[in-house]
Design an enzyme around this catalytic site. Structure first.
Site, PDB file in Angstrom:
ATOM      1  N   HIS A 196      61.850 -39.603 -71.691  1.00  0.00           N
ATOM      2  CA  HIS A 196      62.074 -41.177 -71.367  1.00  0.00           C
ATOM      3  C   HIS A 196      61.377 -41.344 -70.231  1.00  0.00           C
ATOM      4  O   HIS A 196      61.805 -40.618 -68.968  1.00  0.00           O
ATOM      5  CB  HIS A 196      63.716 -41.453 -71.083  1.00  0.00           C
ATOM      6  N   CYS A 197      60.456 -42.316 -69.874  1.00  0.00           N
ATOM      7  CA  CYS A 197      59.642 -42.497 -68.727  1.00  0.00           C
ATOM      8  C   CYS A 197      59.966 -43.784 -67.949  1.00  0.00           C
ATOM      9  O   CYS A 197      59.662 -44.814 -68.685  1.00  0.00           O
ATOM     10  CB  CYS A 197      58.000 -42.614 -69.102  1.00  0.00           C
ATOM     11  N   PRO A 198      60.909 -43.574 -66.821  1.00  0.00           N
ATOM     12  CA  PRO A 198      61.213 -44.918 -66.202  1.00  0.00           C
ATOM     13  C   PRO A 198      59.905 -45.877 -65.678  1.00  0.00           C
ATOM     14  O   PRO A 198      59.959 -46.936 -65.445  1.00  0.00           O
ATOM     15  CB  PRO A 198      62.077 -44.488 -65.076  1.00  0.00           C
ATOM     16  N   GLY A 201      59.142 -47.858 -68.555  1.00  0.00           N
ATOM     17  CA  GLY A 201      60.407 -48.603 -69.036  1.00  0.00           C
ATOM     18  C   GLY A 201      60.595 -48.553 -70.248  1.00  0.00           C
ATOM     19  O   GLY A 201      61.235 -49.300 -71.114  1.00  0.00           O
TER      20      GLY A 201
END
Length: 491
Positions: A196-198, A201
């Site tokens: 999961h890449c912030p 997003g």
């Protein structure tokens, strides 16, 4: 009341035919329902995601860092095109802003494609599928009571000679396919989950990994390109006016150099790391966990690798893009059909002919008795039972099918009624005293009637004895009969 006339109060109490095709008919009012706009699947999506543009855009709920990414790219690139490109295109070559523009648009396109797309979310099991799967698990574990649940729920499959375990997801109620994992931030199982890449997003999975890799790779080139030509700009100015004067003349170049200097290392390092993963056909999740590390055993190897770096890169970047499995813009289909009003067929006391054919004779008899018990008080308490064949009424639709020979204990309201002032109509409908000698009848003089309703000079007071219907009883019968028909239509 006007003697012998057809315009008196008696005509006002005639039965009017009930139209079942009208939208305001009491036959259809219990079944009429409001038109509801069907919802799309993204409106009731169970995961923690945000949707925009009627479900076309799908993102995670935590999008603050994504906006920071947009601001950094837009501000840095904007300052470069506004303050550095004019000087560089004049002193060096006009190709510099052209190349920078191509890189900028490629970076923005791949970023938005990664952030706004479905990463490969797996649909959750329906209640029936979850119950069936739980039953299978209980049988496999020898637990039929359901009170005890074994802690590890796994299945083993063999892929290219390597044993791979499929874990059970207690949230989605499914056995996750190989290389899938559950994202704790988005609360979804993602196929070929990478991480999961912030910064984008969104999750990075099977459906958007190639766009994520092209984003970080193109962003690395853009960052190096801007940083290199900003330094070139400052050096060229410092040769003319000095280093300090060059910094004062172009303060935007200083800001660009600082941002690029601190970001280029992480971006370039991330690009190199994912290049290694693509060449070995691994995911970030598998590499961190060491799923195919040699430390676990000599026979442990990656079953998904093709054994060739070029083939692995082509499979990850050039393979066919799988379709979305959640169909977020599709409409929700109701599980049970809704009741609708009768639309076609021959009207049969509030129901259609197609509905009556579906019931057998016993069901028809029970429903008819139920409605007739709720109808008005019968006109003749001592009359014998009348069938549909014995009492043909003009304008009334005849019964057909299994309900054709029902014995009606009480009269049913006809769809049309002849004028009560006509002697011939009354003699046809109302049985005479001479024909039924065994019954007790009341003459017009013996039967009490409301004052002013049946005067002595009325034509209805003829020699032959008959039943007299008062207007009040007729109105009550009409209203109660309509209520009975409404109940029959609801049944």
């Amino acid at each position: 009341m006007t003697p012998g006339g057809g315009s008196g109060p008696v005509k006002d109490c005639e039965y009017s035919q009930i139209s079942t095709h009208s939208s305001s008919s009491p036959m259809e009012s219990p079944h009429k329902k409001k038109k509801s706009v069907p919802k799309r699947k993204w409106e009731v999506f169970p995961g923690r995601n945000k949707f925009f543009c009627n479900g076309r855009i799908m993102m995670a709920r935590q999008t603050g860092v994504f906006y920071l990414t947009l601001v950094l790219i837009l501000v840095t690139s904007g300052l470069f095109f506004a303050f550095d490109c004019p000087y560089l295109s004049e002193k060096i070559t006009p190709a510099i802003p052209a190349i920078g523009g191509i890189l900028f648009f490629f970076v923005m396109g791949t970023l938005l494609r990664t952030s706004f797309s479905d990463p490969g979310v797996l649909p959750r099991a329906t209640p029936d599928e979850a119950a069936d799967l739980e039953r299978q698990i209980d049988i496999a574990n020898g637990c039929s009571s359901g009170g005890y649940r074994p802690p590890p729920r796994t299945k083993e499959v063999i892929i290219n000679g390597q044993t791979v375990k499929l874990k059970y997801c207690f949230t989605c109620k499914i056995f996750r396919p190989p290389r899938a994992s559950h994202c704790s931030l988005c609360d979804n199982c993602v196929e070929r989950f990478d991480h999961h890449c912030p910064w984008v997003g969104n999750c990075v999975g099977k459906r958007n990994y190639r766009f994520f890799y092209m984003f970080i790779l193109s962003l690395s080139f853009l960052t190096v390109f801007i940083f290199a030509f900003v330094i070139t700009h400052v050096i060229l100015r410092s040769q003319q006016t000095g280093f300090l004067n060059a910094l004062k003349d172009s303060p935007a170049s200083v800001l660009e150099a600082v941002v690029c200097f601190f970001s280029v290392w992480s971006i370039v390092g991330l690009s190199g790391f994912h290049t290694y993963l693509i060449s070995s056909n691994q995911t970030t999740n598998e590499d961190i966990k060491g799923s195919w590390s040699n430390k676990r055993g000599k026979e442990n190897y990656n079953p998904y690798s093709y054994g060739n770096i070029f083939t692995n890169c082509c499979a990850a970047l050039c393979g066919p893009l799988s379709p979305s499995l959640i169909d977020r813009r599709g409409f929700i289909q109701p599980d049970t059909p809704q009741l609708t009003g009768p639309s076609n067929g021959i009207t049969m006391y509030g129901a259609t002919q197609s509905q009556s054919n579906m019931c057998d004779q016993d069901q028809c008899i029970q429903s008819t008795k139920f409605v007739l018990q709720a109808a008005a008080t019968p006109l003749l308490q001592s009359e014998p039972s009348i069938t549909s064949e014995e009492l043909p009424l003009p304008g009334k639709t005849s019964l057909s099918g299994p309900c054709a020979t029902l014995t009606l204990g009480q009269p049913t309201p006809p769809s049309s009624m002849p004028n009560l002032t006509s002697d011939s109509g009354l003699t046809d409908i109302i049985p005479l005293k001479e024909e039924h000698e065994g019954h007790q009848f009341l003459t017009p003089e013996e039967a009490p009637s409301p004052p002013g309703m049946l005067p002595s000079g009325s034509p209805m007071a003829h020699s032959r004895t008959m039943h007299v219907l008062s207007l009040a009883s007729q109105d009550s019968l009409h209203e109660d009969s309509v209520r009975g028909l409404v109940k029959l239509s609801s049944v």
